[in-house]
Design a protein around this motif. Structure first.
Motif, PDB file in Angstrom:
ATOM      1  N   GLY A 235       2.653  12.275  12.891  1.00 22.71           N
ATOM      2  CA  GLY A 235       2.683  10.840  12.655  1.00 22.71           C
ATOM      3  C   GLY A 235       1.464  10.143  13.226  1.00 22.71           C
TER       4      GLY A 235
ATOM      5  N   TRP B 244       7.347  -0.868  10.964  1.00 19.39           N
ATOM      6  CA  TRP B 244       7.581  -0.896  12.414  1.00 19.39           C
ATOM      7  C   TRP B 244       6.887  -2.043  13.130  1.00 19.39           C
ATOM      8  CZ3 TRP B 244       5.483   4.651  11.971  1.00 19.39           C
ATOM      9  CH2 TRP B 244       4.077   4.673  11.958  1.00 19.39           C
TER      10      TRP B 244
ATOM     11  N   TRP C  37       9.445   9.282   9.579  1.00 20.17           N
ATOM     12  CA  TRP C  37       9.505   8.793  10.971  1.00 20.17           C
ATOM     13  C   TRP C  37       9.408   7.283  11.048  1.00 20.17           C
ATOM     14  CZ3 TRP C  37       5.953   8.235  15.601  1.00 20.17           C
ATOM     15  CH2 TRP C  37       4.671   7.793  15.269  1.00 20.17           C
TER      16      TRP C  37
ATOM     17  N   LYS D 169       1.223   5.583  -7.747  1.00 17.30           N
ATOM     18  CA  LYS D 169       0.487   4.871  -6.690  1.00 17.30           C
ATOM     19  C   LYS D 169      -0.171   5.815  -5.686  1.00 17.30           C
ATOM     20  CE  LYS D 169       1.295   0.166  -6.099  1.00 17.30           C
ATOM     21  NZ  LYS D 169       1.199  -0.841  -5.048  1.00 17.30           N
TER      22      LYS D 169
ATOM     23  N   GLU E 204      -0.644  -3.463   9.754  1.00 17.73           N
ATOM     24  CA  GLU E 204      -0.354  -2.069  10.091  1.00 17.73           C
ATOM     25  C   GLU E 204      -0.769  -1.734  11.535  1.00 17.73           C
ATOM     26  OE1 GLU E 204      -2.696   0.714   7.841  1.00 17.73           O
ATOM     27  OE2 GLU E 204      -1.317   2.372   8.188  1.00 17.73           O
TER      28      GLU E 204
ATOM     29  N   PHE F  25       0.799  -1.215   0.000  1.00 15.97           N
ATOM     30  CA  PHE F  25       0.000   0.000   0.000  1.00 15.97           C
ATOM     31  C   PHE F  25       0.833   1.266   0.000  1.00 15.97           C
ATOM     32  CE2 PHE F  25      -3.983   2.269   1.198  1.00 15.97           C
ATOM     33  CZ  PHE F  25      -4.714   1.783   0.135  1.00 15.97           C
TER      34      PHE F  25
HETATM   35  C1  6A9 Z   1      -2.160   7.472   1.428  1.00 16.41           C
HETATM   36  C2  6A9 Z   1      -2.880   5.812  -0.217  1.00 16.41           C
HETATM   37  C3  6A9 Z   1      -3.046   3.484  -2.894  1.00 16.41           C
HETATM   38  C4  6A9 Z   1       0.045   6.558   8.305  1.00 16.41           C
HETATM   39  O1  6A9 Z   1       3.370   4.186   7.601  1.00 16.41           O
HETATM   40  C5  6A9 Z   1       3.309   5.349   6.879  1.00 16.41           C
HETATM   41  C6  6A9 Z   1       2.354   6.344   7.524  1.00 16.41           C
HETATM   42  C7  6A9 Z   1       2.839   6.682   8.934  1.00 16.41           C
HETATM   43  O2  6A9 Z   1       4.011   7.433   8.858  1.00 16.41           O
HETATM   44  C8  6A9 Z   1       1.833   7.469   9.717  1.00 16.41           C
HETATM   45  O3  6A9 Z   1       2.275   7.615  11.030  1.00 16.41           O
HETATM   46  N1  6A9 Z   1       1.006   5.771   7.559  1.00 16.41           N
HETATM   47  C9  6A9 Z   1       0.489   6.772   9.718  1.00 16.41           C
HETATM   48  O4  6A9 Z   1      -0.448   7.520  10.434  1.00 16.41           O
HETATM   49  C10 6A9 Z   1       0.484   5.465   6.202  1.00 16.41           C
HETATM   50  C11 6A9 Z   1       0.296   6.688   5.366  1.00 16.41           C
HETATM   51  C12 6A9 Z   1      -0.225   6.370   4.015  1.00 16.41           C
HETATM   52  C13 6A9 Z   1      -0.529   7.652   3.282  1.00 16.41           C
HETATM   53  C14 6A9 Z   1      -0.730   7.422   1.820  1.00 16.41           C
HETATM   54  C15 6A9 Z   1      -2.330   7.171  -0.004  1.00 16.41           C
HETATM   55  C16 6A9 Z   1      -2.342   5.196  -1.433  1.00 16.41           C
HETATM   56  O5  6A9 Z   1      -3.389   4.620  -2.153  1.00 16.41           O
END
Ligand code: 6A9
Length: 789
Positions: A523, A777, A384, A431, A759, A377
């Protein structure tokens, strides 16, 4: 004129790189300087593929599909949750010389293995071995097509060599960094010593207008006109890449940007399970190779590497000696290996903006060698997340950590800002939805790279294997000018309204639309903060990050013989528990808290709004959720109990005898607040925003579920307080055991049950949720098993 001039020069600052010498030499990833790390599985976004650590590498990879199945389009290539595979990931991977991956599709399992062999001047050779086995549940052995490909990224050339009419036996090629090379496709066999199996062959040779188009090109070229006719079976039509130039090709050419074009060659082999196929890459300058890395030699090499991997794993993590079961150890190896196998090498430009730019600008092109949170994804770098990744990887291979950190810091601009999310190159950009692409230079992200640096420093004094940690000192010396600027950037751009307080910038502005405006930069996204974002806010998590960082700045400066007194002084101030209590202790909540313009009396209300003409569904009143504020906000503590309130404990800012620890440990252990059998939940059950969605389309994220990075910090802090004299030592030690066991058991059993590391985990059922596989993580579980903090 002066104003205009100022404006245009200010507007360039955001895209001006920091002037100090780079941490890594410009040629540091070339085959000459780093031949062992030249080739690798640096394409975490595909199920199986390799490239070199070069800006425009030759890409190699594999797609596959099941023939004669009911669902027509089951072409697999990039890791997609929508493929609904039963599980996939590296079971073993040393980050350097070999890897073993298992991919469980519906009726069959593919094992994809690679081994590298260094020699010559261009990074040497490698061999892939793909083994396919049907599941015992499959009604009959499935027929599968594997599509191996090579693609040139705007430079380099590929030539095909045919055997019989349509079997592509090999590709020869040339590129700037690889020189001459040859890729050979061996015939499928049942076992190492058996003769080739019946197979049908197809191939495709074309130009790709961009690397993000490879899947589409293959899909568009598929044709049903081919006949699969095994000696002892019925003839059937199967789907293959067409050897003829596909019709779409001319169309695409019209719009193609010739600067992005590159040769693209696909070899398709269609064969019934069980089978095994090898693909060899041989480097032209490797002239004295002792033998070909195939068959029994490949088997021997694999066995050797596996044995070495197992030894090293036990030496570092000691899980066997701790009495973990073989299945637990297998899980831990997979979690580590998938983080290693998830290392990517990305190249390209971010899209960035400052207040001085009317429109986003392109950042200078740059390289990033980094681990990724999730191969499916979000297969790209997150600032971070990387600090947490490197906590684990630095135990395995500190050189890898130094190189990853070096890459991140070489992306810093003149202001000291490092973009938080790194979406580099067309493939990565394809993506991400448009609204997430632009990175703003007032936005931070927790400086967790300091955690990884702290680990590297500790290794300098404690690690028995000195050769491994020795290069850390010269590395820190080169890093230091940039590190100073980075720290200063946080210290000046993220300050709060009171002396020694801090505030995250970049909160959501359109407050009507959200139950609580998000703070992506922290974050912790939707974790509740002040209901009405303002400059009066102060954030306790950021305060603690700065307390930690200033201390590590002081240690590094001292280690290097640089002035360190100011850092030390700041560290003393920020860790002063009285100051912390003044700024952040809420007597009402009996917990640490953010402060700001806030009211608890908010809710989302369904409201009929008239959508103006021109908008979709215009002229119909539509219902949508709008925030209603029933009592005016005022300056006060936010009083949300959860991860943010734990930070003075999580980052070990609290003195062991702080009476606040009593409250913290009690809230943590309270099942009505933070305690669950699966780890600590992110927000207390008693909080009004617990498990509330932020908008109609935005379900709760950091408002209840269990996250492993913060749980890791909690376990580590409990370990610390449990081993430090003080009134709460015993309590902490007892909680440590319990929390550690709960987390390990749940992440492990979810992996066994679902095939994935996740996740986040539901705080009510423990079920894995969100993106998967997520071996960023969440893989810190390995460190908790090993009790390495
Ligand atoms: C959105 C979607 C195909 C959210 O692990 C990465 C981050 C962290 O740094 C953060 O602390 N995640 C956490 O709250 C995921 C962020 C994904 C954003 C991308 C687009 C793509 O669609």
């Amino acid at each position: 004129f002066y104003a205009l001039y100022m404006r245009s020069s200010l507007s360039k600052r955001v895209v001006t790189l920091h002037p100090s010498p780079r941490v890594l030499d410009a040629n540091s990833t070339t085959a000459k300087v780093s031949s062992e790390r030249f080739w690798g599985s640096y394409r975490p976004q595909v199920y199986f593929g390799m490239k070199t650590r070069s800006p425009r590498s030759i890409l190699t990879g594999m797609m596959w599909m099941r023939q004669f199945s009911n669902s027509d389009m089951n072409l697999r290539h990039t890791c997609e949750q929508g493929d609904h595979l039963q599980g996939y990931g590296w079971l073993m991977h040393d980050g350097l010389t070999f890897g073993v991956q298992e991919i469980r599709d519906n009726d069959f399992t593919l094992t994809t293995e690679f081994v590298k062999r260094i020699g010559g001047d261009h990074g040497g050779d490698w061999t892939w071995r793909i083994t396919a086995k049907q599941h015992s549940s499959a009604p009959q052995p499935p027929v599968i097509s594997l599509m191996f490909y090579a693609a040139a990224d705007t430079q380099g050339s590929l030539h095909t060599h045919m055997e019989e009419r349509n079997r592509l036996a090999s590709i020869t090629g040339f590129s700037e960094e690889l020189g001459n090379f040859k890729i050979t496709f061996r015939k499928p066999v049942t076992g190492e010593l058996s003769s080739p199996k019946y197979a049908s062959y197809n191939y495709l040779q074309t130009l790709s207008p961009g690397l993000e188009k490879l899947t589409d090109i293959v899909k568009l070229s598929l044709n049903r006109r081919f006949v699969y006719s095994p000696p002892s079976g019925e003839k059937r039509h199967y789907i293959g890449v067409d050897t003829y130039k596909p019709h779409h090709h001319q169309n695409q050419q019209k719009h193609a940007d010739p600067r992005k074009e590159g040769d693209f060659v696909v070899h398709q082999v269609t064969v019934q399970t069980p089978f095994q196929i090898e693909v060899l890459f041989e480097s032209g300058s490797f002239t004295n190779r002792p033998n070909q890395l195939v068959g029994s030699i490949m088997t021997q090499e694999l066995e050797k590497r596996k044995a070495e991997f197992n030894l090293k794993f036990e030496k570092i993590f000691g899980l066997e000696s701790k009495g973990f079961s073989q299945t637990h150890i297998k899980f831990a190896k997979a979690a580590l290996s998938n983080m290693l196998g998830g290392m990517g090498y990305f190249y390209g430009e971010s899209v960035v903006q400052s207040v001085y730019n009317e429109y986003p600008l392109l950042y200078p092109e740059g390289a990033l060698f980094t681990a990724v949170p999730s191969r499916s994804f979000f297969p790209r770098g997150f600032l971070w997340d990387e600090g947490f990744h490197q906590l684990l990887l630095s135990k395995w291979d500190p050189q890898l950590t130094r190189e990853a950190i070096g890459h991140w810091f070489d992306l810093m601009n003149i202001e000291g800002w490092i973009p938080r999310e790194q979406i580099l190159g067309d493939e990565a950009r394809s993506k991400v939805p448009a609204e997430f692409i632009v990175q703003r230079n007032e936005n931070a992200n927790p400086p967790t790279l300091f955690l990884a640096l702290q680990e590297l420093i500790e290794q300098l004094t404690s690690r028995s294997d000195e050769a491994v940690s020795k290069p850390t000192l010269p590395f820190l010396r080169r890093l230091f000018p940039r590190l100073k600027t980075w720290f200063e950037w946080y210290n000046t751009t993220q300050t709060g309204p009171k002396p020694n307080s801090y505030r995250w910038r970049g909160r959501d502005k359109d407050t009507n639309l959200y139950l609580n405006p998000k703070t992506l930069t922290s974050g912790l996204d939707d974790y509740p903060r002040a209901s009405h974002p303002s400059a009066d806010e102060r954030h306790v998590d950021l305060h603690c990050w700065m307390a930690l960082s200033s201390g590590i700045m002081a240690s590094i400066a001292q280690l290097l013989g640089e002035p360190h007194e100011d850092y030390k002084l700041q560290h003393n101030v920020l860790t002063d528990n009285n100051l912390l209590d003044d700024l952040h202790w809420s007597e009402q909540l009996h917990a640490y808290s953010d402060y700001g313009n806030h009211t608890q009396n908010v809710s989302l209300q369904r409201e009929k709004v008239y959508v103006p003409p021109g908008q979709p569904r215009h002229q119909f009143p539509v219902a949508r959720l709008v925030r209603s504020v029933r009592r005016a906000p005022k300056l006060q503590y936010v009083n949300a109990l959860g991860y943010v309130s734990l930070f003075p404990f999580l980052l070990q800012i609290l003195q062991p005898d702080s009476s606040k620890l009593e409250h913290i440990l009690r809230d943590m252990r309270d099942p009505n607040k933070l305690w669950t059998p699966f780890g600590l939940r992110s927000l207390s059950k008693t909080d009004p925003l617990y498990m509330e969605r932020n908008t109609e389309h935005d379900p709760p994220y950091w408002r209840g579920p269990v996250w492993i990075n913060i749980n890791y910090l909690a376990v580590r802090a409990l370990y610390h307080y449990g081993n430090t004299e003080g009134p709460y030592q015993e309590k902490a030690a007892a909680l440590y055991k319990e929390l550690r066991t709960n987390i390990i058991n749940n992440v492990y059993s979810q992996y066994v049950e679902t095939g994935y590391v996740w996740e986040q985990y539901s705080d009510s059922t423990g079920r894995g949720q969100g993106s998967h596989p997520f071996t960023g993580w969440s893989s810190l579980t390995v460190l908790m098993m090993a009790e390495h903090y």
